[in-house]
Design a protein around this motif. Structure first.
Motif, PDB file in Angstrom:
ATOM      1  N   GLN A 169      39.246 -28.743 -18.622  1.00 31.41           N
ATOM      2  CA  GLN A 169      37.916 -29.015 -18.069  1.00 31.41           C
ATOM      3  C   GLN A 169      37.916 -30.421 -17.503  1.00 31.41           C
ATOM      4  O   GLN A 169      38.232 -31.376 -18.214  1.00 31.41           O
ATOM      5  CB  GLN A 169      36.860 -28.871 -19.161  1.00 31.41           C
ATOM      6  N   LEU A 170      37.568 -30.528 -16.230  1.00 22.84           N
ATOM      7  CA  LEU A 170      37.563 -31.812 -15.553  1.00 22.84           C
ATOM      8  C   LEU A 170      36.129 -32.191 -15.217  1.00 22.84           C
ATOM      9  O   LEU A 170      35.428 -31.429 -14.548  1.00 22.84           O
ATOM     10  CB  LEU A 170      38.360 -31.738 -14.255  1.00 22.84           C
ATOM     11  N   HIS A 171      35.695 -33.332 -15.691  1.00 23.29           N
ATOM     12  CA  HIS A 171      34.350 -33.839 -15.407  1.00 23.29           C
ATOM     13  C   HIS A 171      34.444 -35.189 -14.717  1.00 23.29           C
ATOM     14  O   HIS A 171      35.457 -35.892 -14.809  1.00 23.29           O
ATOM     15  CB  HIS A 171      33.547 -33.986 -16.703  1.00 23.29           C
ATOM     16  N   ASN A 172      33.349 -35.539 -14.046  1.00 21.12           N
ATOM     17  CA  ASN A 172      33.254 -36.855 -13.398  1.00 21.12           C
ATOM     18  C   ASN A 172      34.507 -37.146 -12.568  1.00 21.12           C
ATOM     19  O   ASN A 172      35.123 -38.203 -12.690  1.00 21.12           O
ATOM     20  CB  ASN A 172      33.041 -37.943 -14.455  1.00 21.12           C
ATOM     21  N   LEU A 173      34.850 -36.214 -11.720  1.00 20.91           N
ATOM     22  CA  LEU A 173      36.070 -36.337 -10.935  1.00 20.91           C
ATOM     23  C   LEU A 173      35.997 -37.485  -9.953  1.00 20.91           C
ATOM     24  O   LEU A 173      34.927 -37.802  -9.404  1.00 20.91           O
ATOM     25  CB  LEU A 173      36.351 -35.026 -10.206  1.00 20.91           C
ATOM     26  N   LYS A 174      37.150 -38.102  -9.739  1.00 22.68           N
ATOM     27  CA  LYS A 174      37.268 -39.230  -8.834  1.00 22.68           C
ATOM     28  C   LYS A 174      38.288 -38.890  -7.740  1.00 22.68           C
ATOM     29  O   LYS A 174      39.179 -38.067  -7.956  1.00 22.68           O
ATOM     30  CB  LYS A 174      37.761 -40.458  -9.600  1.00 22.68           C
ATOM     31  N   PRO A 175      38.200 -39.520  -6.584  1.00 23.00           N
ATOM     32  CA  PRO A 175      39.184 -39.239  -5.521  1.00 23.00           C
ATOM     33  C   PRO A 175      40.629 -39.425  -5.998  1.00 23.00           C
ATOM     34  O   PRO A 175      41.521 -38.693  -5.548  1.00 23.00           O
ATOM     35  CB  PRO A 175      38.806 -40.241  -4.438  1.00 23.00           C
ATOM     36  N   GLU A 176      40.852 -40.360  -6.905  1.00 24.49           N
ATOM     37  CA  GLU A 176      42.207 -40.582  -7.397  1.00 24.49           C
ATOM     38  C   GLU A 176      42.708 -39.480  -8.314  1.00 24.49           C
ATOM     39  O   GLU A 176      43.880 -39.480  -8.717  1.00 24.49           O
ATOM     40  CB  GLU A 176      42.315 -41.943  -8.110  1.00 24.49           C
ATOM     41  N   ASP A 177      41.839 -38.533  -8.649  1.00 26.78           N
ATOM     42  CA  ASP A 177      42.274 -37.353  -9.410  1.00 26.78           C
ATOM     43  C   ASP A 177      42.896 -36.291  -8.496  1.00 26.78           C
ATOM     44  O   ASP A 177      43.411 -35.287  -8.993  1.00 26.78           O
ATOM     45  CB  ASP A 177      41.097 -36.732 -10.163  1.00 26.78           C
TER      46      ASP A 177
END
Length: 119
Positions: free
Chosen positions: A81-89
């Motif tokens: 589960q991925l939350h608060n994704l950032k461009p660097e992800d």
């Protein structure tokens, strides 16, 4: 042995995704199951791992507090589960099996699923 990832996609920064990994020809109880990622031009990066011994979880510094790994070993399924994704992800995310968490000595892995985070 086959691991098949799914659930990737394009999401805006701050958004969420849930990745899944289905295993066949393998018993998840016999391995520590992990997620790692690789972005273009960058080295492979460990993301998360769950121990088959005690279900203890481990996370990379860049994702701790935002990502959650879980598994359903009876179904040979692994999740992230991925939350608060950032461009660097942004990267291709792979499901992998190893003997123990933290060694990053993956025995086999899937073809990956692309996660793209727009700013």
């Amino acid at each position: 042995v086959q691991l098949v990832e799914s659930g990737g996609g394009l999401v805006q920064a701050g958004g969420s995704l849930r990745l899944s990994c289905a295993g066949s020809g393998v018993t998840f109880d016999d391995y520590a199951m992990s997620w790692f990622r690789q972005a273009p031009g960058k080295e492979r990066e460990a993301v998360a791992c769950i121990s088959s011994i005690d279900q203890r979880t481990y996370y990379g510094d860049e994702v701790r507090g935002r990502f959650t790994i879980s598994s359903d070993n009876a179904k040979n399924m692994l999740y992230l589960q991925l939350h608060n994704l950032k461009p660097e992800d942004t990267a291709v995310y792979y499901c992998a099996a190893e003997a123990y968490c933290l060694y990053q000595d993956y025995e086999f892995w899937g073809r990956g699923t692309q996660v793209t985070v727009s700013s």
